[in-house]
Design an enzyme around this catalytic site. Structure first.
Site: not given
Length: 506
Positions: A153, A157
């Site tokens: 992630c 991001v």
């Protein structure tokens, strides 16, 4: 204290000793400010009511105990099936520890993967330097033939671009310019492990196939898909192919990777599909996927390069195995041999022998979309009745396929399909509309205890039982293994509940 080197107690017994009981009681009384037991029991009863079920099923902003894992886990699993390939996950160390431990706890084998170890500074300024240094260290320390890069992630991001990072890393001589570094963006906050598996498969094939000349041949490629029973299943698949005389390339063969012998030698890499096999697979006539939801992008890519494609939903049971063998026969011109025909007949004979105990049993089934489809199909072949089918990572198209499957048999009548729901939803469902048996993974053991429904562990992950993955569930032989598991659970339940009919012979 009761624990000593001379007599080491298991924690199951140790924490029942008076010293520990007193310590736990003091902790509860002094620090926990616990809710009275009567109130806990009252709320527990309410959470098994129809009133709570309606509120629970209307839940939309939080997922509780999902029956899925995140994308990078699937990417690591797919990469592990290629010869001497090290998974490199661009992100934090903690995430990669999760993938390694998840696979190691299931297969009881070491699972190798490295991380770019991104921390706060990389989250602000980008992870390029981590990639440059990490690839150089991986190449120098672990001597892989290929490094497969995926993301967590954090990297997604902040928008790290793997393609440009790998190009710059090669310019900095982290790895040789011609060293294969396939990659796949695998954001953990969307999709699931089956998408990560698909993305990494496509990433690896693209690295070797894109812009390469293709000479169409007669070969067959097979993508097994993400499968907790891969060790037993891929070996069973190879056996069936051998019996038919079909030569096929398994794209991501983890059967040896997660089943290394204990002979004094540590094997960081064992088996797997070689780079020569990947390159030759471009010329194949067709690529077959054994799990459609694990391979949609990869099959689309195979079609782009000119191959025929076909997808199945986990070849377990009679009809599912028939369809796979007939497709292989159609593509290769090879007859389905007598040996496999006899195996089919023996499976059906076994099902008929046990029909009195299988007929009418109701099941709640959860797991990945392809597995749930196959399991429900096989249950109906045995005369059982799927009552609830749930896939957290199943979408609308899966729901429609499930309903069509269930409508094809009188045993599917009344079954409810739960796409996108989690195991906390399933708790409410089982509490209000119970089934005789529950089929899924180890996470279902809490439902088993809470709802008093026996659990049959048949899909990934299985943490609390050992070595199931060594025995196949694919094919006629695999279906026989599954049948025995169903029957053993049915008989155990029957014996537990019996008084005057506690019979020796069933």
């Amino acid at each position: 204290m009761p624990q000593s080197a001379e007599k080491i107690l298991d924690h199951k017994d140790l924490f029942k000793e008076p010293e520990y009981q007193a310590m736990l009681e003091k902790k509860r009384a002094t620090y926990e400010n616990a809710t009275p037991a009567e109130k806990v029991a009252e709320v527990e009863d309410w959470t098994k009511s129809w009133d709570y079920r309606e509120k629970n099923l209307a839940r939309s902003c939080v997922t509780i105990n999902p029956a899925k894992a995140c994308q990078p886990l699937g990417a690591v699993f797919a990469a592990a099936g290629y010869d001497s390939t090290m998974s490199f996950v661009h992100g934090s160390q903690g995430c990669v520890a999760y993938y390694r431990s998840h696979l190691a706890r299931h297969f009881k084998e070491p699972s190798s993967a490295v991380s770019s170890s991104m921390t706060e500074d990389a989250a602000v300024f980008g992870g390029l330097n981590n990639m440059i240094e990490g690839l150089a260290n991986t190449y120098a320390l672990y001597s892989p033939k290929m490094i497969a890069v995926s993301t967590t992630c954090m990297a997604e991001v902040i928008g790290d671009d793997l393609n440009s990072f790998i190009i710059k890393s090669k310019e900095k001589e982290s790895v040789p310019a011609d060293f294969p570094v396939p990659f796949a963006h695998t954001p953990a906050f969307v999709g699931s492990h089956v998408d990560g598996y698909d993305n990494m498969q496509k990433g690896i094939l693209s690295t070797f196939w894109k812009d390469a000349p293709r000479t169409a041949g007669e070969g067959i490629n097979i993508i097994p898909g993400f499968d907790g029973y891969a060790v037993g299943n891929i070996r069973e698949l190879k056996r069936m192919l051998g019996v038919m005389g079909v030569e096929a390339t398994i794209l991501s063969d983890v059967s040896d990777v997660y089943d290394t012998p204990s002979d004094g030698e540590f094997r960081m890499y064992a088996g797997g599909t070689t780079q020569d096999e990947i390159k030759a697979a471009l010329n194949a006539k067709a690529t077959i996927s054994l799990q459609e939801y694990c391979s949609r992008k990869t099959l689309a890519f195979a079609e782009e390069v000119g191959q025929q494609t076909a997808a199945f939903h986990y070849p377990m049971g009679v009809q599912a195995t028939d369809e796979l063998l007939m497709k292989l026969s159609e593509l290769t011109g090879k007859e389905i041999p007598e040996q496999l025909r006899l195996e089919r007949g023996r499976l059906i004979d076994a099902m008929a022998d046990s029909q009195a105990y299988l007929h009418g049993k109701t099941y709640a089934i959860y797991g990945d979309p392809d597995f749930v489809y196959a399991m429900a199909r096989f249950v109906m072949e045995t005369g059982g009745e799927p009552k609830h089918c749930l896939a957290t990572n199943g979408g609308k198209d899966w729901e429609e396929k499930m309903k069509a499957l269930l409508a094809s048999s009188p045993f599917g009548e009344g079954c409810q399909v739960w796409a996108g729901k989690d195991l906390w939803h399933l708790r409410s469902i089982l509490a209000t509309e119970p089934a005789d048996l529950l089929i899924g993974n180890s996470y279902g053991k809490y439902l088993e205890r809470d709802c008093n429904v026996p659990l049959i562990r048949l899909t990934f992950p299985i943490f609390d039982r050992h070595h199931h993955h060594r025995f196949p569930t694919f094919g006629y032989q695999g279906a026989l293994n599954v049948l025995v598991k169903l029957l053993d659970t049915i008989f155990d339940k029957l014996d537990t509940e019996s008084d005057i009919s506690f019979d020796l012979t069933r």
